[in-house]
Design a protein around this motif. Sequence first.
Motif, PDB file in Angstrom:
ATOM      1  N   ARG A   1      45.621  -4.027  93.136  1.00 29.54           N
ATOM      2  CA  ARG A   1      45.804  -4.115  94.112  1.00 29.54           C
ATOM      3  C   ARG A   1      45.418  -3.142  95.511  1.00 29.54           C
ATOM      4  O   ARG A   1      45.685  -2.078  95.273  1.00 29.54           O
ATOM      5  CB  ARG A   1      47.939  -3.753  94.216  1.00 29.54           C
ATOM      6  CG  ARG A   1      48.273  -4.450  93.707  1.00 29.54           C
ATOM      7  CD  ARG A   1      49.928  -4.396  93.252  1.00 29.54           C
ATOM      8  NE  ARG A   1      50.650  -5.486  92.467  1.00 29.54           N
ATOM      9  CZ  ARG A   1      51.207  -4.257  91.701  1.00 29.54           C
ATOM     10  NH1 ARG A   1      50.860  -2.927  91.365  1.00 29.54           N
ATOM     11  NH2 ARG A   1      51.751  -4.543  89.999  1.00 29.54           N
ATOM     12  N   GLU A   2      45.000  -4.240  95.994  1.00 23.56           N
ATOM     13  CA  GLU A   2      43.786  -3.061  96.678  1.00 23.56           C
ATOM     14  C   GLU A   2      44.660  -2.776  98.580  1.00 23.56           C
ATOM     15  O   GLU A   2      44.720  -3.879  99.213  1.00 23.56           O
ATOM     16  CB  GLU A   2      42.210  -3.130  97.340  1.00 23.56           C
ATOM     17  CG  GLU A   2      42.030  -3.080  96.098  1.00 23.56           C
ATOM     18  CD  GLU A   2      40.406  -3.328  96.632  1.00 23.56           C
ATOM     19  OE1 GLU A   2      39.341  -3.509  96.053  1.00 23.56           O
ATOM     20  OE2 GLU A   2      39.770  -4.849  96.908  1.00 23.56           O
TER      21      GLU A   2
ATOM     22  N   GLY B   1      52.877  -0.875 112.567  1.00 21.61           N
ATOM     23  CA  GLY B   1      52.932   0.492 113.421  1.00 21.61           C
ATOM     24  C   GLY B   1      51.497   0.582 114.450  1.00 21.61           C
ATOM     25  O   GLY B   1      51.358  -0.311 114.962  1.00 21.61           O
ATOM     26  N   ASP B   2      50.704   1.675 113.992  1.00 18.23           N
ATOM     27  CA  ASP B   2      49.846   1.981 114.599  1.00 18.23           C
ATOM     28  C   ASP B   2      48.551   2.233 113.890  1.00 18.23           C
ATOM     29  O   ASP B   2      47.659   2.558 113.651  1.00 18.23           O
ATOM     30  CB  ASP B   2      49.639   3.532 115.155  1.00 18.23           C
ATOM     31  CG  ASP B   2      49.817   4.409 114.353  1.00 18.23           C
ATOM     32  OD1 ASP B   2      50.586   4.188 113.403  1.00 18.23           O
ATOM     33  OD2 ASP B   2      49.983   5.499 115.270  1.00 18.23           O
ATOM     34  N   VAL B   3      48.790   1.096 112.622  1.00 16.33           N
ATOM     35  CA  VAL B   3      47.554   0.713 111.413  1.00 16.33           C
ATOM     36  C   VAL B   3      47.609  -0.742 111.799  1.00 16.33           C
ATOM     37  O   VAL B   3      48.435  -1.663 111.258  1.00 16.33           O
ATOM     38  CB  VAL B   3      47.974   1.699 110.142  1.00 16.33           C
ATOM     39  CG1 VAL B   3      47.190   1.066 109.299  1.00 16.33           C
ATOM     40  CG2 VAL B   3      48.276   3.226 110.487  1.00 16.33           C
ATOM     41  N   TYR B   4      46.136  -1.279 111.057  1.00 14.75           N
ATOM     42  CA  TYR B   4      46.021  -2.117 110.670  1.00 14.75           C
ATOM     43  C   TYR B   4      45.612  -2.474 109.348  1.00 14.75           C
ATOM     44  O   TYR B   4      45.053  -1.512 108.995  1.00 14.75           O
ATOM     45  CB  TYR B   4      44.834  -2.392 111.626  1.00 14.75           C
ATOM     46  CG  TYR B   4      44.674  -4.606 111.712  1.00 14.75           C
ATOM     47  CD1 TYR B   4      45.332  -5.067 111.794  1.00 14.75           C
ATOM     48  CD2 TYR B   4      43.601  -4.924 111.055  1.00 14.75           C
ATOM     49  CE1 TYR B   4      45.459  -6.410 112.349  1.00 14.75           C
ATOM     50  CE2 TYR B   4      43.853  -6.628 110.436  1.00 14.75           C
ATOM     51  CZ  TYR B   4      44.147  -7.203 110.730  1.00 14.75           C
ATOM     52  OH  TYR B   4      44.355  -8.542 111.190  1.00 14.75           O
ATOM     53  N   GLU B   5      46.599  -3.124 108.737  1.00 15.92           N
ATOM     54  CA  GLU B   5      46.191  -3.410 106.822  1.00 15.92           C
ATOM     55  C   GLU B   5      46.067  -4.444 106.252  1.00 15.92           C
ATOM     56  O   GLU B   5      46.728  -5.420 106.915  1.00 15.92           O
ATOM     57  CB  GLU B   5      47.682  -3.003 106.412  1.00 15.92           C
ATOM     58  CG  GLU B   5      48.091  -2.630 105.414  1.00 15.92           C
ATOM     59  CD  GLU B   5      49.492  -2.265 104.916  1.00 15.92           C
ATOM     60  OE1 GLU B   5      50.128  -1.640 104.739  1.00 15.92           O
ATOM     61  OE2 GLU B   5      50.243  -2.985 104.491  1.00 15.92           O
ATOM     62  N   VAL B   6      45.474  -4.486 105.506  1.00 18.08           N
ATOM     63  CA  VAL B   6      44.612  -5.594 104.735  1.00 18.08           C
ATOM     64  C   VAL B   6      44.868  -5.357 102.851  1.00 18.08           C
ATOM     65  O   VAL B   6      44.781  -4.842 102.719  1.00 18.08           O
ATOM     66  CB  VAL B   6      43.497  -5.694 105.645  1.00 18.08           C
ATOM     67  CG1 VAL B   6      42.992  -7.081 104.252  1.00 18.08           C
ATOM     68  CG2 VAL B   6      43.193  -6.081 106.853  1.00 18.08           C
ATOM     69  N   CYS B   7      45.546  -6.939 102.969  1.00 17.94           N
ATOM     70  CA  CYS B   7      46.248  -6.401 100.720  1.00 17.94           C
ATOM     71  C   CYS B   7      45.324  -7.048 100.337  1.00 17.94           C
ATOM     72  O   CYS B   7      44.713  -8.510 101.462  1.00 17.94           O
ATOM     73  CB  CYS B   7      47.648  -6.707 101.431  1.00 17.94           C
ATOM     74  SG  CYS B   7      48.666  -6.058 102.267  1.00 17.94           S
TER      75      CYS B   7
ATOM     76  N   SER C   1      43.742   2.777  98.735  1.00 21.44           N
ATOM     77  CA  SER C   1      44.971   3.106  98.137  1.00 21.44           C
ATOM     78  C   SER C   1      44.496   1.295  97.352  1.00 21.44           C
ATOM     79  O   SER C   1      45.202   0.224  97.037  1.00 21.44           O
ATOM     80  CB  SER C   1      46.622   3.045  99.104  1.00 21.44           C
ATOM     81  OG  SER C   1      46.823   3.322  98.195  1.00 21.44           O
ATOM     82  N   VAL C   2      44.774   2.404  96.057  1.00 20.95           N
ATOM     83  CA  VAL C   2      45.003   0.994  95.313  1.00 20.95           C
ATOM     84  C   VAL C   2      46.270   1.428  93.883  1.00 20.95           C
ATOM     85  O   VAL C   2      46.647   2.693  93.716  1.00 20.95           O
ATOM     86  CB  VAL C   2      43.664   1.608  93.884  1.00 20.95           C
ATOM     87  CG1 VAL C   2      43.689   0.573  92.912  1.00 20.95           C
ATOM     88  CG2 VAL C   2      42.995   0.665  94.762  1.00 20.95           C
ATOM     89  N   THR C   3      47.059   0.724  93.387  1.00 21.07           N
ATOM     90  CA  THR C   3      47.843   0.061  92.811  1.00 21.07           C
ATOM     91  C   THR C   3      47.200  -1.059  91.127  1.00 21.07           C
ATOM     92  O   THR C   3      46.124  -1.561  92.133  1.00 21.07           O
ATOM     93  CB  THR C   3      49.022   0.153  92.807  1.00 21.07           C
ATOM     94  OG1 THR C   3      49.129  -0.849  93.042  1.00 21.07           O
ATOM     95  CG2 THR C   3      49.299   1.875  93.757  1.00 21.07           C
ATOM     96  N   GLY C   4      47.761  -0.361  90.479  1.00 17.70           N
ATOM     97  CA  GLY C   4      47.420  -2.078  89.436  1.00 17.70           C
ATOM     98  C   GLY C   4      48.039  -2.071  88.291  1.00 17.70           C
ATOM     99  O   GLY C   4      48.917  -0.954  87.220  1.00 17.70           O
ATOM    100  N   TYR C   5      47.486  -1.869  87.064  1.00  9.79           N
ATOM    101  CA  TYR C   5      47.944  -2.965  85.925  1.00  9.79           C
ATOM    102  C   TYR C   5      46.342  -3.063  84.913  1.00  9.79           C
ATOM    103  O   TYR C   5      45.729  -3.526  85.818  1.00  9.79           O
ATOM    104  CB  TYR C   5      49.026  -3.204  85.748  1.00  9.79           C
ATOM    105  CG  TYR C   5      48.911  -5.137  86.029  1.00  9.79           C
ATOM    106  CD1 TYR C   5      48.058  -5.465  85.253  1.00  9.79           C
ATOM    107  CD2 TYR C   5      49.567  -5.231  87.127  1.00  9.79           C
ATOM    108  CE1 TYR C   5      47.752  -6.919  85.829  1.00  9.79           C
ATOM    109  CE2 TYR C   5      48.297  -6.230  87.774  1.00  9.79           C
ATOM    110  CZ  TYR C   5      48.424  -7.394  86.963  1.00  9.79           C
ATOM    111  OH  TYR C   5      48.212  -8.408  87.435  1.00  9.79           O
TER     112      TYR C   5
ATOM    113  N   ALA D   1      48.238   6.271  94.532  1.00  7.48           N
ATOM    114  CA  ALA D   1      49.095   6.507  93.705  1.00  7.48           C
ATOM    115  C   ALA D   1      48.623   5.396  92.460  1.00  7.48           C
ATOM    116  O   ALA D   1      48.115   4.177  93.009  1.00  7.48           O
ATOM    117  CB  ALA D   1      50.163   6.690  93.859  1.00  7.48           C
ATOM    118  N   THR D   2      48.926   5.729  91.392  1.00  5.77           N
ATOM    119  CA  THR D   2      49.349   4.443  90.369  1.00  5.77           C
ATOM    120  C   THR D   2      50.260   4.042  90.076  1.00  5.77           C
ATOM    121  O   THR D   2      51.156   4.818  90.093  1.00  5.77           O
ATOM    122  CB  THR D   2      48.431   5.200  88.254  1.00  5.77           C
ATOM    123  OG1 THR D   2      49.527   6.279  89.183  1.00  5.77           O
ATOM    124  CG2 THR D   2      46.889   5.537  88.696  1.00  5.77           C
ATOM    125  N   ASP D   3      50.415   3.263  89.352  1.00  2.91           N
ATOM    126  CA  ASP D   3      52.086   3.234  88.647  1.00  2.91           C
ATOM    127  C   ASP D   3      51.648   2.281  87.380  1.00  2.91           C
ATOM    128  O   ASP D   3      50.642   2.794  86.381  1.00  2.91           O
ATOM    129  CB  ASP D   3      52.406   1.858  89.894  1.00  2.91           C
ATOM    130  CG  ASP D   3      52.029   0.208  89.292  1.00  2.91           C
ATOM    131  OD1 ASP D   3      52.369  -0.622  90.317  1.00  2.91           O
ATOM    132  OD2 ASP D   3      50.367  -0.015  89.067  1.00  2.91           O
TER     133      ASP D   3
END
Length: 326
Positions: free
Chosen positions: A15-16, A174-180, A210-214, A322-324
Amino acid sequence: FHLGRAVVGSASGRRETWAAPLDAGPAPALPAWRLTLSGGRGGHSGDDINRGRANPIKLLAAYLAGLPGGRIASLSGGLTHNAIPAQAEAVVFCPAEPDLSPLRAALAGYRAADPGLTVACAPAERPERAWTPAFQAHALAFLMGLYHGVYAMEPAFPGTVGASANLGRAGTEGDVYEVCAFLRSTRPEWEAELAGRHMPLGTAHGFSLSVTGYPGWPGGGAGPGVVGADRPDAGALRRPRGAGAVGVPGQGPRAGHGLRRAGHPGRPLGGRAGASGRTARLRPAAGRGDGGPLDGRPSTQCTKYKQARKYAPPAGIPAGGATDRA
């Protein structure tokens, strides 16, 4: 069953979440218009990524990049990392009503796979601010450059997607543009290649990651969830008569729907390859077992077929945040 084996495996998931400070200034003295691209089928980025459906975020970004004199006040679409977007919309400042014919022409290639897609334009209430030209150019180039779709097929399982990427969501927080985005792969080298495409793209256009994943876990003979006639311990499992499909290490549609959770014969386990990530006892659908270990009793091969573990990206690819757990 595949060649006489029951196979349980999963592609990896990365997940990026990309973020850039939103750079906006006073709105230009131009009319505002709301552009909407909607009616897409969307879908799951594992089950449906190979069905040729449109990504409205990417289509709208490409259109806006070529809109003469257009200034963006907002651009958003999609729901989450692993869902193919079904809609996107933008509010833009433009001297006259935007000509939608280039966008409609772009939709023509998706009519068979995504027949419900429609595009609309209507006057909008004027926002007070608009993206700066520099931020607009960077954000659109980043959205257009992210990989979306099938990257590789898995040769070990013909017809099964081996690696893919999904641009799932974009919008202002908020004041950030976010892309997933969400990357899947049965092989670590493919994930590394996809992530390696995204990393320099994000850096070039001012986005941090920021990255999480499996991790993936194989469905081959060495995998923790494989039992079958070609294994020395095959006597612990008698093949159930008429059992339904089982999960394969990839993203095949509806994998696993023939298995039921012990004690809950009406509830599928997971439902998609790699979807559950839970330790469970398996058995065939009600009335289809033959008294073997899959009939609700634990099998040494099945009771701990997947363990929670920390995500580790392929060699050479930074994890970001962070990791998950899987």
